[in-house]
Write an enzyme that holds these catalytic residues in place. Structure first.
Site, PDB file in Angstrom:
ATOM      1  CE  LYS A 152     -12.808 -60.582 -41.860  1.00  0.00           C
ATOM      2  NZ  LYS A 152     -11.692 -60.296 -40.938  1.00  0.00           N
TER       3      LYS A 152
HETATM    4  C1  PLP Z   1     -11.741 -60.013 -39.568  1.00  0.00           C
HETATM    5  C2  PLP Z   1     -10.504 -60.215 -38.803  1.00  0.00           C
HETATM    6  C3  PLP Z   1     -10.543 -60.524 -37.433  1.00  0.00           C
HETATM    7  C4  PLP Z   1     -11.832 -60.591 -36.658  1.00  0.00           C
HETATM    8  O1  PLP Z   1     -12.617 -61.691 -37.038  1.00  0.00           O
HETATM    9  P1  PLP Z   1     -14.170 -61.735 -36.656  1.00  0.00           P
HETATM   10  O2  PLP Z   1     -14.690 -62.942 -37.335  1.00  0.00           O
HETATM   11  O3  PLP Z   1     -14.752 -60.469 -37.237  1.00  0.00           O
HETATM   12  O4  PLP Z   1     -14.276 -61.760 -35.199  1.00  0.00           O
HETATM   13  C5  PLP Z   1      -9.342 -60.756 -36.785  1.00  0.00           C
HETATM   14  N1  PLP Z   1      -8.165 -60.668 -37.437  1.00  0.00           N
HETATM   15  C6  PLP Z   1      -8.107 -60.363 -38.742  1.00  0.00           C
HETATM   16  C7  PLP Z   1      -6.776 -60.259 -39.394  1.00  0.00           C
HETATM   17  C8  PLP Z   1      -9.264 -60.148 -39.479  1.00  0.00           C
HETATM   18  O5  PLP Z   1      -9.175 -59.855 -40.780  1.00  0.00           O
END
Ligand code: PLP
Length: 498
Positions: free
Chosen positions: A116
């Site tokens: 993120k």
């Molecule tokens: C948010 C997240 C995901 C999923 O990603 P999306 O874009 O919501 O599909 C997978 N792994 C981790 C560690 C995340 O923080």
């Protein structure tokens, strides 16, 4: 080279809406409840081999300038420079680690050690720039629902950013201990963190409700506030995520691992469908990507969707060791549905209404044909743990639980199809963020150790220094202890903005 064509943003639920990139970033969600989508997907205007000579920041500029067409070069470059700096613990920002012949794209080298950070370290700058461009005087209130990682990354990005406040709702019993500690120790007077009595879908639905509450919006407008979103429904999150797929390809090309134009496969551990949608956009921009492999955990609503064409959230919500993927309503899928429905907002609106009502919808056979580039599969809890342990024992590389879901799905894909194209696996979190699950997968003997003792053990066996993000929270005091029921979310927001 001609002047690049302006990209405007339409709503997935309304024909009449069309806004500039900066307006779409500011609003987050369209007023009709739809998501903003580019009116066309721009095509990369540089040769692949040119990207191979660029830094991450340079690639980011080349990709983002094609989408954020109302930003000046100076504005965009300034945002990029502020975002991708020493907050990342490696110069390359998104390194590729080769293990057992696959390439793990490590997207966790930012401030909160999950992917993120790739988008949320730039979103505050895009947002502030957008506010300035549109002469916004209001304070911007970022409302965020998190399955664990978005919350901290958004808090880190927006804390003490002038002209903004941020409120984060997380499922009180649905995140890892380290994730929770990271959030509740967040400093900054403009931050509020609230644990809700419900799961992530409840938090996300609650936030969407507040967004579409016109009465509340008017009331707050009167007090000088307006809402925006840091969730992956904001195109200011989606666009920065496209960059690392281009960068990964460029790195493989630079290192001579692939020939120019050679197709690679991409595997993405998926929850809200934002990360894999970014890969889909990259492919449609001309990046040579073959299959988009969508990996789910036991909440395998997407796997079932790709297999049957039916999206059905009527099922038990499972709490897994990959909590950031514990999602039954993958918001960003709406952008794909809209696209494969021929950008028909009316039909899309009907499916989304069915999803909100009966909790399910079914797409047409023609639309299913348009999904041929996707392959969906899932890994259960046992397979996920085994993948962590197997990879560690085979080559000493330690991956987190989310990445392990992707890695296990990749093995299944190869076994099933015999497709040995070079493959990039999105590695979405540092194993230090999910230490207990990771260490338990490797050896039962760690079971009764404390969270931070486990951190030190992991550092030892993986031969990786403890990340700064973890060191920080060892002793940090808890400053947020607010909890509420789903029905009280609106009151909590009101109170914070008194
Ligand atoms: C948010 C997240 C995901 C999923 O990603 P999306 O874009 O919501 O599909 C997978 N792994 C981790 C560690 C995340 O923080």
């Amino acid at each position: 080279m001609g002047i690049s064509m302006e990209v405007l943003y339409n709503s997935t639920r309304g024909k009449a809406v069309q806004v500039k990139a900066s307006e779409a970033i500011l609003k987050g969600l369209s007023e009709d409840g739809g998501l903003f989508v580019p009116d066309h997907i721009p095509v990369l205007d540089k040769e692949l081999k040119e990207f191979a000579g660029m830094t991450y920041r340079e690639v980011a500029y080349e990709v983002m300038k094609l989408y954020l067409t109302d930003f000046t070069e100076e504005e965009l470059k300034s945002c990029i420079e502020k975002a991708y700096d020493s907050k990342f613990d490696t110069e390359v920002i998104a390194p590729l680690a080769e293990a057992e012949g696959a390439y793990y794209l490590e997207l966790f080298h930012g401030a909160t050690i999950a992917f993120k950070d790739m988008a949320l370290s730039i979103l505050p700058h895009l947002m502030i720039t957008s506010a300035r461009k549109n002469q916004i005087q209001n304070e911007i209130v970022i409302l965020t629902a998190t399955s664990g990682d978005t919350g901290k990354a958004a808090l880190a990005g927006f804390a003490n950013v002038e002209g903004t406040r941020i409120i984060v709702f997380y499922p009180k019993n649905g995140v890892s201990p380290i994730q929770e500690k990271q959030m509740v120790t967040q400093k900054g007077d403009n931050t509020l963190v609230v644990g809700i009595h419900g799961n992530f879908d409840d938090a996300q639905t609650g936030v969407k409700k507040i967004f579409s509450d016109r009465e509340l919006a008017e009331e707050l407008e009167g007090k000088g506030f307006q809402f925006s979103s840091a969730n992956s429904i904001n195109i200011g999150r989606l666009v920065p995520q496209i960059c690392y797929y281009v960068y990964a390809y460029a790195t493989l090309l630079k290192e001579g691992k692939i020939a120019e134009g050679e197709k690679i496969n991409v595997v993405v551990p998926t929850g809200n469908f934002g990360n894999i949608l970014a890969a889909f956009y990259a492919k449609n921009m001309g990046l040579p990507i073959g299959k988009l492999i969508c990996a789910s955990n036991e909440n395998k609503v997407l796997y079932d969707f790709f297999r049957t064409g039916v999206y059905d959230r009527n099922r038990e919500f499972v709490l897994t060791t990959s909590p950031s993927m514990d999602i039954l309503i993958s918001s960003n899928l709406e952008r794909l549905i809209y696209r494969i429905a021929g950008e028909d907002a009316e039909r899309n609106q009907a499916w989304m209404a069915a999803l909100a009502g009966e909790g399910r919808y079914e797409i047409t056979p023609e639309m299913r044909d348009a999904l041929a580039d996707f392959y969906g599969s899932y890994a259960d809890e046992k397979e996920t743990a085994e993948e962590i342990s197997r990879l560690y024992n085979s080559c000493g590389y330690v991956i987190d639980t989310h990445t392990a879901v992707a890695s296990a799905v990749y093995r299944k894909y190869v076994e099933e199809t015999g497709d040995h194209a070079k493959t990039v696996i999105a590695s979405t979190a540092s194993p230090f963020k999910f230490t207990r699950s990771v260490m338990n997968a490797i050896d039962g003997k760690y079971d009764d150790m404390g969270d931070f003792e486990l951190v030190d053990q992991l550092s030892g066996i993986a031969n990786v220094a403890v990340p700064q993000a973890i060191e920080e929270i060892r002793t940090a005091p808890v400053v947020h202890d607010r909890q509420c029921d789903v029905g009280q979310m609106k009151d909590v927001v009101r109170e914070f903005l008194k």
